[in-house]
Design a protein around this motif. Structure first.
Motif, PDB file in Angstrom:
ATOM      1  N   ASN A 163       0.837  -1.214   0.000  1.00  0.00           N
ATOM      2  CA  ASN A 163       0.000   0.000   0.000  1.00  0.00           C
ATOM      3  C   ASN A 163       0.866   1.257   0.000  1.00  0.00           C
ATOM      4  OD1 ASN A 163      -2.416  -1.437   0.037  1.00  0.00           O
ATOM      5  ND2 ASN A 163      -2.522  -1.470   2.274  1.00  0.00           N
ATOM      6  N   ARG A 164       1.891   1.262   0.804  1.00  0.00           N
ATOM      7  CA  ARG A 164       2.775   2.418   0.877  1.00  0.00           C
ATOM      8  C   ARG A 164       3.509   2.633  -0.449  1.00  0.00           C
ATOM      9  NH1 ARG A 164       5.807   0.980   6.558  1.00  0.00           N
ATOM     10  NH2 ARG A 164       3.976   0.967   7.932  1.00  0.00           N
ATOM     11  N   ARG A 165       3.912   1.537  -1.072  1.00  0.00           N
ATOM     12  CA  ARG A 165       4.594   1.615  -2.363  1.00  0.00           C
ATOM     13  C   ARG A 165       3.742   2.360  -3.380  1.00  0.00           C
ATOM     14  NH1 ARG A 165       4.827  -2.376  -7.028  1.00  0.00           N
ATOM     15  NH2 ARG A 165       2.883  -3.092  -6.093  1.00  0.00           N
ATOM     16  N   TYR A 224      10.092   3.261   1.978  1.00  0.00           N
ATOM     17  CA  TYR A 224       8.708   3.386   2.428  1.00  0.00           C
ATOM     18  C   TYR A 224       8.425   2.457   3.608  1.00  0.00           C
ATOM     19  CZ  TYR A 224       8.242  -0.029  -1.488  1.00  0.00           C
ATOM     20  OH  TYR A 224       8.411  -1.055  -2.385  1.00  0.00           O
ATOM     21  N   SER A 239       5.137   4.976   8.127  1.00  0.00           N
ATOM     22  CA  SER A 239       3.677   4.970   8.079  1.00  0.00           C
ATOM     23  C   SER A 239       3.154   5.736   6.868  1.00  0.00           C
ATOM     24  CB  SER A 239       3.106   5.598   9.348  1.00  0.00           C
ATOM     25  OG  SER A 239       3.370   6.990   9.377  1.00  0.00           O
ATOM     26  N   GLU A 240       1.943   5.394   6.429  1.00  0.00           N
ATOM     27  CA  GLU A 240       1.320   6.102   5.313  1.00  0.00           C
ATOM     28  C   GLU A 240       1.195   7.589   5.631  1.00  0.00           C
ATOM     29  OE1 GLU A 240      -2.306   4.346   3.983  1.00  0.00           O
ATOM     30  OE2 GLU A 240      -1.442   2.332   3.798  1.00  0.00           O
ATOM     31  N   ILE A 270       4.589   9.177   5.187  1.00  0.00           N
ATOM     32  CA  ILE A 270       4.952   9.210   3.767  1.00  0.00           C
ATOM     33  C   ILE A 270       4.225  10.354   3.065  1.00  0.00           C
ATOM     34  CG2 ILE A 270       4.668   7.972   1.578  1.00  0.00           C
ATOM     35  CD1 ILE A 270       5.249   5.374   3.205  1.00  0.00           C
TER      36      ILE A 270
END
Length: 394
Positions: free
Chosen positions: A304-306, A374, A377-378, A381
């Motif tokens: 998800n972060r990617r 990454y 945390s979202e 980021i």
């Protein structure tokens, strides 16, 4: 006046730790810093692994262990290797190491000397080149090109091999680029290496479970034709969020022409680090044999972060970013911003509160790129992406 040998003057650095130190100093000064520089998972080591180490201590496992590692730990690596690659190895070819770097150190030290050449990925993990230069060998960069998805080219790699080449270092999934080399390219390389039996191979597979978009890691162990000169580096640090435990393993040839590499690395362990501490080895067994739910959750979070990182970077004028297929790094192209990579990385830390690494810290071909981890945390980021965009818009 003291005189040290010239080799120590050739040792390089891993600048991620320097950036971490500076970011930490700024935090202590009261600055708000988002750290996308250091390459370690931001997750806790799973609880059952921690408990296994505590139990080992309480059970009295406080003493030395064999230089090559506890048999039970090596057998756990054998089980894990069979499960992930389909290849059965002997516990007598497995070395338990205090992290991943000692395998690099040992392999490069075995083959590196003045007059020898060692091929390594560029951009790549900086310790490869640092250790090659320490031995006096000539470092020969193997280009990892953005146009190729930061995978290596078999044809280009094979063209760099000469009679002086002693060792070829490979890394997929890769740090710092997130590149994953497909099986067809690896197979071409292996086929070509059959014509160069004097070249040993060290395959750094520390990110083996960290692939995305249906990509699958291809272990060099699955090619029996090079098994007698293959060294595989792996470990616990990334997969189970155990960077501070200093737990790695490597798989060595059982025998090679010119002597047993395994016995050489065992002797090096005896002379250098003696052994890996016992409680961490029991934790390592628990990591391999225990539930993998935490690993799967971590990988979903990284995926998800990617997506957030790639989408956010590509929305910033002057920056473009190919989608990484592995590890937890993005390696965006910043050449259109007008900034040199290291100067931009420094300015972003000092003026925008975002820690990341300039591409040249990963090799001579890293100019024009920066590395973002990454493994954060979202929320952080997204904050970092906003700060990067605002800084470049000034």
């Amino acid at each position: 006046m003291l005189h040290t040998i010239a080799a120590f003057d050739r040792l390089g650095e891993e600048n991620a730790f320097a950036v971490l130190a500076r970011a930490t100093a700024l935090l202590h000064e009261g600055r708000d810093i988002v750290n996308l520089g250091i390459g370690q998972p931001d997750f806790r080591t799973p609880e059952h692994i921690v408990e296994a180490a505590i139990k080992a201590l309480r059970d009295g496992h406080h003493g030395y262990t064999p230089a090559n590692g506890l048999l039970a730990t090596r057998e756990a690596v054998v089980r894990r290797t069979l499960a992930t690659t389909g290849v059965e190895v002997s516990p007598e070819s497995v070395m338990i190491m205090p992290g991943g770097k000692p395998t690099m150190f040992a392999a490069i030290l075995m083959f590196g000397e003045p007059g020898a050449e060692i091929l390594y990925p560029d951009p790549g993990f900086p310790i490869y080149r640092s250790m090659i230069e320490f031995t006096g060998a000539t470092p020969v960069p193997v280009p990892m090109r953005e146009a190729n998805g930061f995978a290596f080219s078999a044809e280009e790699t094979l063209a760099l091999i000469t009679p002086k080449t002693r060792l070829l270092i490979l890394n997929s999934p890769a740090n710092p680029t997130g590149g994953v080399t497909p099986r067809v390219e690896i197979a071409k390389l292996v086929k070509g290496l059959e014509g160069h039996p004097h070249v040993a191979i060290m395959s750094d597979e520390i990110y083996d479970v960290m692939t995305y978009d249906g990509e699958r890691h291809v272990s060099l162990l699955t090619f029996p034709e090079i098994r007698d000169r293959l060294i595989v580096l792996n470990g616990w640090s990334k997969t189970w969020a155990m960077t501070g435990w200093r737990m790695g393993w490597s798989i060595w040839p059982n025998a090679t022409v010119g002597g047993r590499l395994y016995d050489k690395v065992r002797k090096l362990a005896v002379n250098c680090w003696s052994c890996v501490n016992a409680p961490s080895q029991f934790a390592g067994i628990a990591a391999i044999d225990g539930p993998q739910d935490d690993v799967e959750r971590m990988m979903r979070a990284f995926d998800n972060r990617r997506r957030i990182v790639v989408e956010g970077l590509n929305a910033i004028p002057g920056i473009s970013c190919v989608t990484p297929k592995g590890a937890f790094y993005a390696f965006p192209n910043i050449s259109q911003t007008g900034w040199k990579a290291k100067k931009l990385a420094s300015a972003l830390l000092e003026d925008a509160g975002v820690a990341l690494i300039g591409g040249p810290d990963f090799g001579i071909l890293g100019e024009g790129y920066i590395r973002l981890s990454y493994a954060n945390s979202e929320e952080n980021i997204l904050r970092a992406l906003e700060r990067i965009e605002a800084f470049l818009a000034k």
